[in-house]
Design a protein around this motif. Structure first.
Motif, PDB file in Angstrom:
ATOM      1  N   GLY A 113       0.821  -1.216   0.000  1.00  0.00           N
ATOM      2  CA  GLY A 113       0.000   0.000   0.000  1.00  0.00           C
ATOM      3  C   GLY A 113       0.849   1.257   0.000  1.00  0.00           C
ATOM      4  N   ALA A 114       1.902   1.283   0.832  1.00  0.00           N
ATOM      5  CA  ALA A 114       2.774   2.457   0.903  1.00  0.00           C
ATOM      6  C   ALA A 114       3.476   2.703  -0.429  1.00  0.00           C
ATOM      7  CB  ALA A 114       3.809   2.271   2.015  1.00  0.00           C
ATOM      8  N   ALA A 115       3.975   1.626  -1.054  1.00  0.00           N
ATOM      9  CA  ALA A 115       4.673   1.767  -2.340  1.00  0.00           C
ATOM     10  C   ALA A 115       3.715   2.213  -3.438  1.00  0.00           C
ATOM     11  CB  ALA A 115       5.336   0.445  -2.720  1.00  0.00           C
ATOM     12  N   MET A 116       2.491   1.668  -3.419  1.00  0.00           N
ATOM     13  CA  MET A 116       1.519   2.030  -4.466  1.00  0.00           C
ATOM     14  C   MET A 116       0.965   3.440  -4.282  1.00  0.00           C
ATOM     15  SD  MET A 116      -0.516  -1.474  -5.438  1.00  0.00           S
ATOM     16  CE  MET A 116      -0.820  -2.090  -3.788  1.00  0.00           C
ATOM     17  N   LEU A 117       1.078   3.994  -3.069  1.00  0.00           N
ATOM     18  CA  LEU A 117       0.716   5.400  -2.861  1.00  0.00           C
ATOM     19  C   LEU A 117       1.859   6.324  -3.260  1.00  0.00           C
ATOM     20  CD1 LEU A 117      -1.087   5.399   0.618  1.00  0.00           C
ATOM     21  CD2 LEU A 117      -2.112   5.904  -1.597  1.00  0.00           C
ATOM     22  N   LEU A 118       3.080   5.988  -2.832  1.00  0.00           N
ATOM     23  CA  LEU A 118       4.223   6.876  -3.068  1.00  0.00           C
ATOM     24  C   LEU A 118       4.494   7.075  -4.557  1.00  0.00           C
ATOM     25  CD1 LEU A 118       6.446   8.570  -1.754  1.00  0.00           C
ATOM     26  CD2 LEU A 118       7.919   6.551  -1.794  1.00  0.00           C
ATOM     27  N   GLY A 119       4.387   5.997  -5.353  1.00  0.00           N
ATOM     28  CA  GLY A 119       4.653   6.105  -6.790  1.00  0.00           C
ATOM     29  C   GLY A 119       3.780   7.148  -7.472  1.00  0.00           C
ATOM     30  N   PRO A 120       2.442   7.008  -7.416  1.00  0.00           N
ATOM     31  CA  PRO A 120       1.566   8.019  -8.031  1.00  0.00           C
ATOM     32  C   PRO A 120       1.719   9.413  -7.427  1.00  0.00           C
ATOM     33  CG  PRO A 120       0.345   5.999  -7.607  1.00  0.00           C
ATOM     34  CD  PRO A 120       1.685   5.837  -6.964  1.00  0.00           C
ATOM     35  N   LEU A 133       0.560  13.319   4.424  1.00  0.00           N
ATOM     36  CA  LEU A 133      -0.354  12.921   5.499  1.00  0.00           C
ATOM     37  C   LEU A 133      -0.913  11.521   5.254  1.00  0.00           C
ATOM     38  CD1 LEU A 133      -1.454  14.194   8.098  1.00  0.00           C
ATOM     39  CD2 LEU A 133      -3.468  14.921   6.795  1.00  0.00           C
ATOM     40  N   ALA A 134      -1.204  11.213   3.983  1.00  0.00           N
ATOM     41  CA  ALA A 134      -1.708   9.872   3.642  1.00  0.00           C
ATOM     42  C   ALA A 134      -0.649   8.805   3.949  1.00  0.00           C
ATOM     43  CB  ALA A 134      -2.098   9.821   2.169  1.00  0.00           C
ATOM     44  N   LEU A 135       0.623   9.112   3.654  1.00  0.00           N
ATOM     45  CA  LEU A 135       1.707   8.171   3.964  1.00  0.00           C
ATOM     46  C   LEU A 135       1.826   7.969   5.474  1.00  0.00           C
ATOM     47  CD1 LEU A 135       4.470   9.372   1.462  1.00  0.00           C
ATOM     48  CD2 LEU A 135       3.032   7.336   1.265  1.00  0.00           C
ATOM     49  N   LEU A 136       1.664   9.047   6.235  1.00  0.00           N
ATOM     50  CA  LEU A 136       1.712   8.929   7.693  1.00  0.00           C
ATOM     51  C   LEU A 136       0.531   8.108   8.214  1.00  0.00           C
ATOM     52  CD1 LEU A 136       2.889  12.498   8.809  1.00  0.00           C
ATOM     53  CD2 LEU A 136       4.198  10.360   8.824  1.00  0.00           C
ATOM     54  N   GLY A 137      -0.590   8.132   7.474  1.00  0.00           N
ATOM     55  CA  GLY A 137      -1.737   7.288   7.833  1.00  0.00           C
ATOM     56  C   GLY A 137      -1.385   5.813   7.736  1.00  0.00           C
ATOM     57  N   VAL A 138      -0.621   5.437   6.693  1.00  0.00           N
ATOM     58  CA  VAL A 138      -0.161   4.046   6.554  1.00  0.00           C
ATOM     59  C   VAL A 138       0.777   3.683   7.700  1.00  0.00           C
ATOM     60  CG1 VAL A 138       1.094   2.413   5.082  1.00  0.00           C
ATOM     61  CG2 VAL A 138      -0.412   4.109   4.039  1.00  0.00           C
ATOM     62  N   ALA A 259      10.979  20.432   3.975  1.00  0.00           N
ATOM     63  CA  ALA A 259      10.923  21.276   2.770  1.00  0.00           C
ATOM     64  C   ALA A 259       9.738  22.242   2.822  1.00  0.00           C
ATOM     65  CB  ALA A 259      10.822  20.395   1.525  1.00  0.00           C
ATOM     66  N   HIS A 260       9.220  22.467   4.035  1.00  0.00           N
ATOM     67  CA  HIS A 260       8.105  23.395   4.266  1.00  0.00           C
ATOM     68  C   HIS A 260       6.809  22.951   3.585  1.00  0.00           C
ATOM     69  CE1 HIS A 260      11.136  26.001   5.996  1.00  0.00           C
ATOM     70  NE2 HIS A 260      11.821  25.955   4.877  1.00  0.00           N
ATOM     71  N   GLY A 261       6.593  21.641   3.544  1.00  0.00           N
ATOM     72  CA  GLY A 261       5.300  21.135   3.078  1.00  0.00           C
ATOM     73  C   GLY A 261       5.342  20.375   1.773  1.00  0.00           C
ATOM     74  N   THR A 262       6.084  20.846   0.790  1.00  0.00           N
ATOM     75  CA  THR A 262       6.129  20.200  -0.526  1.00  0.00           C
ATOM     76  C   THR A 262       7.555  19.778  -0.855  1.00  0.00           C
ATOM     77  OG1 THR A 262       4.254  21.512  -1.320  1.00  0.00           O
ATOM     78  CG2 THR A 262       5.632  20.452  -2.993  1.00  0.00           C
ATOM     79  N   LEU A 263       7.718  18.477  -1.119  1.00  0.00           N
ATOM     80  CA  LEU A 263       9.041  17.921  -1.416  1.00  0.00           C
ATOM     81  C   LEU A 263       9.173  17.686  -2.913  1.00  0.00           C
ATOM     82  CD1 LEU A 263      11.700  16.571  -0.301  1.00  0.00           C
ATOM     83  CD2 LEU A 263      10.429  14.417  -0.371  1.00  0.00           C
ATOM     84  N   THR A 264      10.188  18.274  -3.536  1.00  0.00           N
ATOM     85  CA  THR A 264      10.466  18.028  -4.953  1.00  0.00           C
ATOM     86  C   THR A 264      11.056  16.632  -5.115  1.00  0.00           C
ATOM     87  OG1 THR A 264      10.969  20.366  -5.235  1.00  0.00           O
ATOM     88  CG2 THR A 264      11.672  18.884  -6.999  1.00  0.00           C
ATOM     89  N   VAL A 265      10.506  15.875  -6.083  1.00  0.00           N
ATOM     90  CA  VAL A 265      10.911  14.477  -6.269  1.00  0.00           C
ATOM     91  C   VAL A 265      11.229  14.232  -7.738  1.00  0.00           C
ATOM     92  CG1 VAL A 265      10.205  12.068  -6.011  1.00  0.00           C
ATOM     93  CG2 VAL A 265       9.418  13.763  -4.371  1.00  0.00           C
ATOM     94  N   GLY A 266      12.322  13.529  -8.010  1.00  0.00           N
ATOM     95  CA  GLY A 266      12.664  13.166  -9.380  1.00  0.00           C
ATOM     96  C   GLY A 266      11.664  12.155  -9.933  1.00  0.00           C
ATOM     97  N   THR A 267      11.277  12.307 -11.206  1.00  0.00           N
ATOM     98  CA  THR A 267      10.273  11.402 -11.793  1.00  0.00           C
ATOM     99  C   THR A 267      10.764   9.959 -11.846  1.00  0.00           C
ATOM    100  OG1 THR A 267      11.088  12.040 -13.973  1.00  0.00           O
ATOM    101  CG2 THR A 267       9.114  13.172 -13.163  1.00  0.00           C
ATOM    102  N   GLN A 268      12.103   9.742 -11.831  1.00  0.00           N
ATOM    103  CA  GLN A 268      12.615   8.375 -11.865  1.00  0.00           C
ATOM    104  C   GLN A 268      12.219   7.597 -10.611  1.00  0.00           C
ATOM    105  OE1 GLN A 268      14.539  11.044 -11.587  1.00  0.00           O
ATOM    106  NE2 GLN A 268      15.955  10.799  -9.868  1.00  0.00           N
ATOM    107  N   THR A 269      11.951   8.320  -9.511  1.00  0.00           N
ATOM    108  CA  THR A 269      11.503   7.649  -8.290  1.00  0.00           C
ATOM    109  C   THR A 269      10.165   6.962  -8.523  1.00  0.00           C
ATOM    110  OG1 THR A 269      12.669   9.235  -6.891  1.00  0.00           O
ATOM    111  CG2 THR A 269      10.888   7.995  -5.855  1.00  0.00           C
ATOM    112  N   ALA A 270       9.258   7.663  -9.233  1.00  0.00           N
ATOM    113  CA  ALA A 270       7.938   7.095  -9.504  1.00  0.00           C
ATOM    114  C   ALA A 270       7.960   6.095 -10.654  1.00  0.00           C
ATOM    115  CB  ALA A 270       6.951   8.216  -9.818  1.00  0.00           C
ATOM    116  N   THR A 274      10.257   2.984  -7.683  1.00  0.00           N
ATOM    117  CA  THR A 274       9.107   2.433  -6.955  1.00  0.00           C
ATOM    118  C   THR A 274       8.577   1.159  -7.609  1.00  0.00           C
ATOM    119  OG1 THR A 274       8.539   4.669  -6.208  1.00  0.00           O
ATOM    120  CG2 THR A 274       6.856   2.972  -5.941  1.00  0.00           C
ATOM    121  N   PRO A 275       8.406   1.103  -8.953  1.00  0.00           N
ATOM    122  CA  PRO A 275       7.986  -0.175  -9.557  1.00  0.00           C
ATOM    123  C   PRO A 275       8.964  -1.310  -9.274  1.00  0.00           C
ATOM    124  CG  PRO A 275       7.673   1.610 -11.114  1.00  0.00           C
ATOM    125  CD  PRO A 275       8.425   2.186  -9.953  1.00  0.00           C
TER     126      PRO A 275
END
Length: 317
Positions: A113-120, A133-138, A259-270, A274-275
């Protein structure tokens, strides 16, 4: 030569600390499981995992504070690939066994569940506050399941081993000192190993993909090796599953906060990392979810897949 000799000595000292600390850490964690009556897998997935994921959390948050935002989520997912492909692969190669199917299903489901949330969440190049917040819910669900499981098991008096106050204090100190030795040893190995690699002319990209990625997973590796020596397979598997869930939930969320709320992420992570983490997790867990058993062939498959993953990363440099 003047710099290389101290770096080599500190690297060896780090290796010694992680090995000795890992032994003490696992022995005392096994004692905690026996005294409380809590299954080794739950102990491994909670207090052991929280201790061994400290390097990933430290490196990722520090990278975010220094402006290297895209490294934060990448380091977390890369650690999951290393934990599952390399460390769990080695553990299963040397110590396959039968595990609690219920625990595997719960923790495996939360990990998927965590991996399938983080990717998208990362596919648009940013991890936003509601997504964190959704990740912290997991993570909260994971911790709640472990607390419930621990309460259920500790009520069973027959599963508990009685120990004196002195033994409890000794093993508590051993646990804390072992964890500290593993973390300090891992830090010494990464810092001085990186310095030695630079002196030898190894490219920065190769250092990042190998020494830093594997270095932040050294506590899990040393814990797994110590668990193999002490024939505590459930402790190792529980630690890796717990560490992976923490890596995919708490680490990105903490970095988003830094990062004050929003973290910049490289698209290769998703799109790539993650896959691949999902593929490795599937190879490790899907057969065991039905039979409750993990086999040597899974260890071999995980190691080969991880070699392919590292190989294609190196080709992209």
């Amino acid at each position: 030569m003047t710099i290389a000799l101290p770096a080599a000595l500190f690297f060896v000292l780090g290796l010694y600390l992680t090995m000795k600390g890992g032994d003490a850490f696992v022995e005392s964690a096994g004692f905690i499981a026996a005294v409380t009556g809590v299954p080794q897998m739950i102990v491994g997935a909670t207090i052991v995992s929280l201790a061994t994921t400290a390097p990933e959390l430290f490196v990722s948050v520090l990278a975010t504070l220094h402006g290297a935002n895209d490294m934060a989520a990448g380091n977390a997912v890369g650690s999951v690939c290393c934990n599952t492909g390399l460390i769990l692969g080695l553990a299963l190669l040397f110590l396959p066994g039968r595990f609690d199917t219920r625990e595997l299903r719960v923790k495996g489901g939360l990990l998927f569940g965590a991996a399938m949330l983080l990717g998208p969440f990362c596919i648009d190049g940013a991890l936003r506050p509601l997504e964190a917040l959704a990740l912290l819910g997991v993570l909260a669900a994971f911790l709640w399941c472990n607390v419930r499981g621990a309460q259920r098991s500790s009520r069973l008096e027959s599963t508990r081993v009685h120990a004196s106050g002195t033994e409890k204090l000794t093993n508590g100190c051993k646990f804390a000192l072992g964890a500290g030795a593993v973390l300090l040893g891992a830090h010494l190995m990464v810092e001085n190993g990186t310095l030695l690699a630079r002196l030898l002319g190894v490219p920065e990209g190769v250092i990042g993909l190998t020494l830093v990625a594997v270095g932040t997973s050294l506590p899990e590796l040393m814990t797994a090796l110590a668990a193999i020596r002490h024939h505590q397979a459930a402790m190792s598997v529980g630690n890796i599953l717990g560490a992976n869930i923490i890596d995919l939930t708490m680490v990105p969320a903490a970095c988003a906060l830094a990062a004050h709320g929003t973290l910049t992420v490289g698209t290769q992570t998703a799109l790539r990392d993650t896959p691949f983490a999902l593929l490795l997790t599937g190879v490790a867990l899907l057969p065991a979810l039905r039979t409750g058993r993990m086999h040597r062939w899974q260890g071999t498959a995980l190691l080969l897949l991880y070699a392919v993953y590292v190989g294609q990363l190196l080709l992209l440099l």
